[in-house]
Design an enzyme around this catalytic site. Structure first.
Site: not given
Length: 652
Positions: A45, A114, A176, A203, A367-368, A613
């Site tokens: 700004e 602004k 701003c 700011s 199943s592991g 599916k």
């Protein structure tokens, strides 16, 4: 082609009240932006004069110098193929405005004053500047800005301006305090079609303000489904009463892409490629955005202006975008355990409700491997949360022709450590009998041979659940559902699927997190060995050394690639070409271009052909932004054609 815009935040060194010095520094930053092939360059700004000039803004000499310097910046823009947005004070029809000036290719394309002028505590801009709400005109001539302009063209002025740059990206501008207001101008600009909002700011810094500012930018980009570039004045501003930190932020759809690292900083540029494809995809997908635009009449309240560049295309190509090769896995490792346990708790909450309503036991095949391991951990923890004995989980391992000692041992060890009811049912004899009944040669190791085993296991689990008053907990994951890597009405089916929205890469990461943090006492060693075991359905006999002979990823491709493809196909609907380019960048050190293309084609073929599916999936909890439930996130005809997608890849 890739929908990237390269944004550059520039915080130059400044001297308060010296437009000539400041302009030289602005020109230096323009040169730096040219070297990185910027598309849009944004300054703070009032960068031309400095924000903290105070009553010097009443001095005609300062305003005249600022206008002359603005012409110099405009003339210099002819050298570059990017759009520059710079802050300057401008007198318009007898009033002074705090403005953002949009400059491209030797021309001022627009001026945005602004709107919300602060008048409190340390800020008292209303002493000098008028609000955009007081603008008596919607356009002025270039010579009204500065008599030195050679050409006297018309320049649009107002907060309702949207600029369409190169017909590639539409941006709006606010300044701003506008962002801090209850109704930021950027909100209406976004609803009116602006995909990118630029904020030129000054700011000051106070304790905790940086964090507040960051959250404000994040939330605004999230609410507006937009990209947001915020650039604030640096430490060259006057420190008479305030300190300015030079905070810059580039955000996108509620996430911070990049911000400067130092708390107090000046004289730098911040570069980032913004993927506008994400913005466009979310605006199409989430109808609340379109409804809000219609409700506010946003399309009627804005004016759109085209801006041409030297070239027809943007420079951004993703080089300044950090493409995560594991998009389902959090990139920030510091919160790993917390994220893992959040997902885990959602899985448990889903199963908990189902078990509470039915009063059933949980029956699960183990199943592991990765999927059944996570599902078993969820089931065991859920029983504990319900105040029921962990033995109400009936865990069944069903060894057959392809089972190896490693996975068999890991399955038994994990069940023992968790304290669930452990059962072993060898299905070799049943499968041999079934093959004989249907006239299939038991030595013919084809798909029928494999599916017989898968369906036998599901039959056992379903019948056992009936006998024991239980329900079958599904173990299949999101990656398998996407690829159709499951046997229809076998591991494809259950009574509740706890992993149905979790991809393979995330499951592996979660089990690793649980193991490393010893969440289940005494289980970490076996969990780590499960992670290190090659992924396999184990439906074909082991090799001569008793090791897994059928590795899934050698058959259908690496899951890390397929999960990457899946994320961008489902989350943003990207084109095959763009996904391929992103994968090239993400996996340049892992896979050749030929490998990526091969598996991407395979992904599309499988994803389309296996939809049948997914059309009849069991219930399962959604834990992330991507899911394939036919009742919610993904509704696709089972007989859709993949031809158009594959054709694009074939033409590359």
């Amino acid at each position: 082609m890739l929908d990237y815009v390269r944004a550059v935040c520039a915080v130059p060194e400044i001297s308060v009240g010296d437009p000539y010095f400041n302009t030289d520094k602005i020109l230096e930053k323009m040169k730096e932006a040219g070297e990185v092939n910027a598309d849009i360059l944004v300054f703070p700004e009032l960068a031309v004069t400095g924000y903290t000039c105070g009553d010097l803004f009443f001095q005609q000499r300062l305003l005249k110098c600022a206008a002359e310097c603005l012409k110099k910046i405009t003339d210099e823009s002819r050298r570059y193929d990017f759009c520059t947005v710079v802050g300057a004070p401008l007198e318009i029809k007898g009033q002074l405005y705090n403005c953002a000036v949009i400059v491209t290719n030797g021309k001022i394309n627009g001026i945005v004053p602004k709107t919300f002028i602060p008048e409190y505590n340390e800020f008292y801009e209303k002493r000098w500047f008028s609000s955009a709400a007081a603008l008596p005109v919607c356009e002025i001539s270039a010579k009204e800005i500065c008599p030195l302009f050679d050409e006297n063209y018309t320049v649009p002025v107002g907060t309702d301006c949207i600029f369409n740059y190169k017909n590639e990206v539409k941006f709006g501008v606010e300044i701003c305090e506008d962002l801090w207001s209850p109704t930021p101008p950027g909100t209406l600009l976004a609803l009116g079609g602006a995909e990118l909002i630029l904020n030129l700011s000054a700011s000051n810094e106070t304790i905790a303000k940086r964090e507040y500012r960051r959250e404000l930018v994040k939330q605004q980009s999230a609410r507006c489904y937009c990209a947001y570039v915020y650039v604030s004045a640096g430490d060259g501003e006057s420190t008479q009463d305030l300190v300015f930190s030079g905070h810059s932020i580039i955000a996108e759809n509620g996430g911070i892409l990049k911000e400067n690292e130092k708390f107090i900083e000046s004289d730098y540029i911040l570069v980032r490629d913004i993927d506008m494809g994400k913005v466009k995809a979310d605006r199409i997908k989430y109808k609340s955005f379109g409804d809000s635009a219609a409700f506010c009449g946003a399309g009627k309240s804005v004016r759109e202006f085209s801006i041409e560049g030297k070239s027809d295309e943007l420079s951004g190509n993703g080089d300044f975008d950090c493409v995560n090769k594991r998009p389902f896995v959090p990139s920030d490792d510091k919160d790993r355990l917390a994220r893992c346990m959040n997902i885990f708790e959602m899985q448990c909450a889903g199963l908990k409700k189902r078990l509470k309503v039915t009063g059933a036991k949980a029956v699960i095949g183990v199943s592991g491997g990765l999927d059944s391991t996570l599902a078993l951990l969820v089931a065991a923890n859920t029983m504990t949360e319900l105040g029921r004995p962990v033995s109400d989980v009936i865990a069944v391992t069903m060894p057959c022709f392809g089972t190896t000692d490693r996975t068999y041992t890991n399955a038994l060890t994990l069940m023992e450590k968790l304290g669930v009811e452990s059962r072993e049912i060898n299905i070799k004899e049943a499968c041999t009998l079934h093959c004989r009944d249907i006239g299939h040669d038991i030595d013919k190791l084809d798909v029928t041979f494999e599916n017989v085993q898968a369906r036998e296991r599901t039959q056992i689990l379903m019948d056992l659940a009936c006998r024991e008053g239980g329900l079958v907990v599904g173990t299949g994951d999101l990656s398998e559902l996407a690829l159709g890597w499951c046997t229809y009405n076998a591991d494809h089916m259950s009574m509740y699927g706890v992993n149905s929205s979790i991809p393979k890469t995330l499951i592996k990461w979660m089990i690793g997190s649980i193991a490393q943090n010893n969440i289940f006492e005494g289980c970490s060693d076996v969990l780590m060995d499960i992670i290190d075991t090659p992924i396999s359905p184990e439906l074909l006999p082991p090799d001569e050394n008793g090791n897994i002979a059928q590795e899934t990823e050698s058959l259908i491709g690496p899951y890390i690639l397929h999960d990457f493809f899946l994320y961008y196909v489902l989350r943003y609907g990207y084109s095959p070409r763009k996904i391929y380019r992103l994968a090239q960048r993400a996996f340049k050190d892992d896979f050749s271009d030929e490998e990526i293309l091969k598996w991407l084609k395979s992904f599309y073929r499988r994803f389309f052909s296996q939809q049948f599916k997914r059309s009849c999936l069991p219930d399962g909890v959604k834990v992330g932004s991507v899911c394939l439930s036919p009742r919610g996130d993904w509704r696709m005809p089972s007989d859709a054609s993949s031809r158009a997608w594959l054709r694009e890849l074939d033409e590359m």
